[in-house]
Design an enzyme around this catalytic site. Structure first.
Site, PDB file in Angstrom:
ATOM      1  N   ASP A 196      51.425  39.650  52.597  1.00 60.35           N
ATOM      2  CA  ASP A 196      50.626  38.627  51.933  1.00 60.35           C
ATOM      3  C   ASP A 196      51.416  38.033  50.769  1.00 60.35           C
ATOM      4  OD1 ASP A 196      47.865  37.445  51.250  1.00 60.35           O
ATOM      5  OD2 ASP A 196      48.394  38.447  49.372  1.00 60.35           O
ATOM      6  N   GLU A 233      54.039  35.967  54.864  1.00 60.44           N
ATOM      7  CA  GLU A 233      53.182  34.801  54.673  1.00 60.44           C
ATOM      8  C   GLU A 233      53.855  33.854  53.687  1.00 60.44           C
ATOM      9  OE1 GLU A 233      49.057  33.113  52.870  1.00 60.44           O
ATOM     10  OE2 GLU A 233      50.139  34.762  51.961  1.00 60.44           O
TER      11      GLU A 233
HETATM   12  C1  LAG Z   1      47.650  34.079  49.472  1.00 60.42           C
HETATM   13  N1  LAG Z   1      48.783  33.512  49.704  1.00 60.42           N
HETATM   14  O1  LAG Z   1      49.861  33.697  49.060  1.00 60.42           O
HETATM   15  C2  LAG Z   1      46.482  33.620  50.238  1.00 60.42           C
HETATM   16  O2  LAG Z   1      46.776  32.428  50.883  1.00 60.42           O
HETATM   17  C3  LAG Z   1      45.334  33.438  49.312  1.00 60.42           C
HETATM   18  O3  LAG Z   1      44.213  33.051  50.040  1.00 60.42           O
HETATM   19  C4  LAG Z   1      45.070  34.732  48.546  1.00 60.42           C
HETATM   20  O4  LAG Z   1      43.983  34.482  47.657  1.00 60.42           O
HETATM   21  C5  LAG Z   1      46.308  35.057  47.737  1.00 60.42           C
HETATM   22  N2  LAG Z   1      47.485  35.028  48.547  1.00 60.42           N
HETATM   23  C6  LAG Z   1      46.213  36.402  47.050  1.00 60.42           C
HETATM   24  O5  LAG Z   1      46.346  37.457  47.978  1.00 60.42           O
HETATM   25  C7  LAG Z   1      42.731  35.029  48.033  1.00 60.42           C
HETATM   26  C8  LAG Z   1      41.651  33.974  47.848  1.00 60.42           C
HETATM   27  C9  LAG Z   1      41.490  33.622  46.386  1.00 60.42           C
HETATM   28  C10 LAG Z   1      41.207  34.884  45.585  1.00 60.42           C
HETATM   29  C11 LAG Z   1      42.406  35.838  45.806  1.00 60.42           C
HETATM   30  C12 LAG Z   1      42.247  37.160  45.073  1.00 60.42           C
HETATM   31  O6  LAG Z   1      42.007  32.791  48.586  1.00 60.42           O
HETATM   32  O7  LAG Z   1      40.357  32.740  46.242  1.00 60.42           O
HETATM   33  O8  LAG Z   1      41.109  34.569  44.212  1.00 60.42           O
HETATM   34  O9  LAG Z   1      42.509  36.160  47.215  1.00 60.42           O
HETATM   35  O10 LAG Z   1      41.064  37.804  45.480  1.00 60.42           O
HETATM   36  C13 LAG Z   1      39.915  35.061  43.551  1.00 60.42           C
HETATM   37  C14 LAG Z   1      39.122  33.895  42.989  1.00 60.42           C
HETATM   38  C15 LAG Z   1      39.964  33.195  41.911  1.00 60.42           C
HETATM   39  C16 LAG Z   1      40.366  34.193  40.827  1.00 60.42           C
HETATM   40  C17 LAG Z   1      41.106  35.352  41.488  1.00 60.42           C
HETATM   41  C18 LAG Z   1      41.501  36.440  40.493  1.00 60.42           C
HETATM   42  O11 LAG Z   1      38.819  32.977  44.031  1.00 60.42           O
HETATM   43  O12 LAG Z   1      39.144  32.147  41.331  1.00 60.42           O
HETATM   44  O13 LAG Z   1      41.227  33.544  39.899  1.00 60.42           O
HETATM   45  O14 LAG Z   1      40.296  35.947  42.507  1.00 60.42           O
HETATM   46  O15 LAG Z   1      40.351  37.088  39.983  1.00 60.42           O
END
Ligand code: LAG
Ligand code: CA
Length: 473
Positions: A196, A233
């Site tokens: 990831d 990725e």
């Molecule tokens: C990736 N690529 O490098 C993925 O495409 C991406 O989807 C992943 O984020 C990211 N790596 C981290 O593994 C996913 C969610 C995010 C989420 C993150 C952490 O798409 O939305 O962020 O995982 O759980 C969430 C909140 C954010 C916040 C963050 C930290 O949506 O608003 O800032 O958590 O608390």
């Protein structure tokens, strides 16, 4: 090498997104093994945050708390049972490895395994990682410590991705702890890793971690001396300095441009000839992992835009089946759950858990699970891809909303957007009578001595035709 899956020539993996280990074990035995799947990409198995405040979203699992195997999908005993049972039927496990970072800032324990932590103090005692193990602030050029500018590789790799505490991959101790996690999984019997956020890691750090990993387990049935399979990725849509090419020394890369090209091609078939476009900087076939959609872009997260998903069943079926028929890349099928909003976790999220996957009498899934991998045409085309492995596309035909091609002299595929097609075409195949796979052999096809055959498609839901040597449905 790291770019070679070890599954005896089977050609397709499926991402059973958010499935529990017990359900995956059962699916290997009752479906994936007999259907000829190479393996399963499983959701991250390590301990992760639990966020009631966010409604237990799926992305909890992209915020690691420790490398204990205690997650929403189950514990270590259940994980081990899954790996052993899948291995026993020739289906290998690929772990989604989240090692660029730990949790987001502001998060505090306990995690899914009960381990305490405090992200703002960079304190993760379950590993343990402490403040010394995170990328020093002076290595990150952005003013607020976050990634804002994707045109600066130092920023993309050394700053915090959406606020996630960034591990310092240059440090020996960090590399050793990640390798220890990988080696634990290899000992249990997994085949490989989807890394990831690899775009946010330095290829040299990944190489160093790989150098500390063991060969695959001979006790799990892998040949001795076999290296783990790695794919990274890297969201490279062109136009940024970080490219997939930088990662070819450490395995395969995800090829996001393929899914976009498939969506365009299903919309207008005259573009289907160019789904692999080297001029676009796309990875060569032997370095690419390809997919029509993934768990991010199907819900508007990483790399979204112009993507087909299960929400358009007919177009999606065509896109996945065309991809399976094609000779480009190593193929991953997405297996989803239904959702209304992009953060929503799997069925069971209302109570913070994950529901079982019930299988209906007709072989489809219930309980809110989509199970694209069980859609008839998709399942049949997994068999086709195994049968034609190693051959190239030939006898290309495209006219209006119809497309057809052979795979060497081993198989022939055709697709008609509106489900109505009758034409004599050159199949390139040996004379004989063949089972048409999508009809489950209800239709038999005769290939004449000159390689021609009458190709007929009359099916508006699954407007696809496939025959192959040695395929009996
Ligand atoms: C990736 N690529 O490098 C993925 O495409 C991406 O989807 C992943 O984020 C990211 N790596 C981290 O593994 C996913 C969610 C995010 C989420 C993150 C952490 O798409 O939305 O962020 O995982 O759980 C969430 C909140 C954010 C916040 C963050 C930290 O949506 O608003 O800032 O958590 O608390
Ligand atoms: Ca990083």
């Amino acid at each position: 090498g790291y770019d070679q899956p070890s599954c005896d020539g089977r050609q397709t993996i499926v991402h059973l997104f958010e499935w529990k280990w017990a359900d995956i074990a059962a699916e290997c035995e009752r479906f994936l093994g007999p259907a000829g799947f190479c393996g399963v990409q499983v959701s991250p198995p390590m301990e992760h945050i639990v966020s009631a405040g966010d409604g237990y979203p799926w992305w909890q699992r992209y915020q690691p708390v420790s490398y204990k195997l205690e997650s929403r999908s189950g514990n270590e005993e259940q994980f081990t049972d899954m790996v052993q049972r899948c291995n026993a039927v020739g289906v290998r496990i690929i772990v989604d490895a989240v090692v660029n970072h730990m949790t987001g800032l502001g998060r505090v324990g306990p995690g899914s395994g009960g381990t305490d932590f405090n992200a703002d103090n960079l304190d993760f005692p379950g590993v343990p990682f402490s403040s010394m193990d995170f990328t020093p602030k002076d290595q990150c050029p952005s003013s607020n410590g976050m990634i804002n500018n994707y045109n600066d590789p130092n920023e993309v790799r050394n700053c915090y991705l959406v606020g996630l505490t960034d591990l310092y991959g240059a440090k020996d101790y960090v590399r050793e702890k990640i390798a220890e996690y990988f080696n634990h999984l290899i000992d249990i019997g997994v085949m490989g890793f989807r890394v990831d956020a690899a775009k946010h890691m330095w290829p040299g750090d990944l190489e160093a971690i790989q150098g500390l990993t063991k060969d695959l387990s001979t006790a799990a049935g892998f040949p001795s001396g076999r290296r783990p399979f790695f794919f990274h990725e890297v969201i490279d849509q062109g136009g940024e300095p970080i490219t997939v090419q930088e990662y070819f020394g450490v395995g395969r890369t995800t090829e996001f441009r393929f899914g976009k090209k498939i969506a365009w091609g299903i919309n207008s078939f005259d573009q289907l000839g160019g789904v692999y476009d080297p001029g676009w900087g796309m990875a060569p076939s032997e370095k690419a992992v390809v997919f029509v959609d993934n768990h991010d872009n199907q819900r508007g997260h990483g790399g979204a835009g112009d993507i087909l998903t299960h929400k358009q069943p007919k177009e999606y079926t065509m896109g996945v089946c065309f991809s399976l028929a094609h000779d480009y890349g190593f193929m991953r099928i997405m297996s989803s759950y239904y959702f209304d909003n992009s953060d929503q976790g799997p069925p069971g999220s209302s109570y913070g858990g994950t529901d079982d996957v019930p299988i209906n009498g007709d072989g489809t899934c219930g309980g809110g699970w989509v199970c694209e991998h069980r859609w008839n045409a998709i399942t049949q085309m997994v068999k086709f891809r195994n049968a034609v492995a190693g051959t190239q596309i030939a006898n290309w035909f495209q006219e209006g909303d119809n497309v057809a091609f052979s795979r060497g002299d081993k198989g022939f595929f055709a697709m008609s957007k509106y489900g109505s097609f009758d034409r004599t075409l050159q199949t390139g195949m040996p004379a004989g009578t063949y089972c048409e796979l999508i009809s489950g052999c209800a239709n038999q096809v005769t290939v004449n001595g000159d390689g021609t055959a009458q190709i007929s498609i009359h099916n508006s839901d699954e407007p696809i035709f496939a025959i192959c040597v040695g395929c009996d449905g």
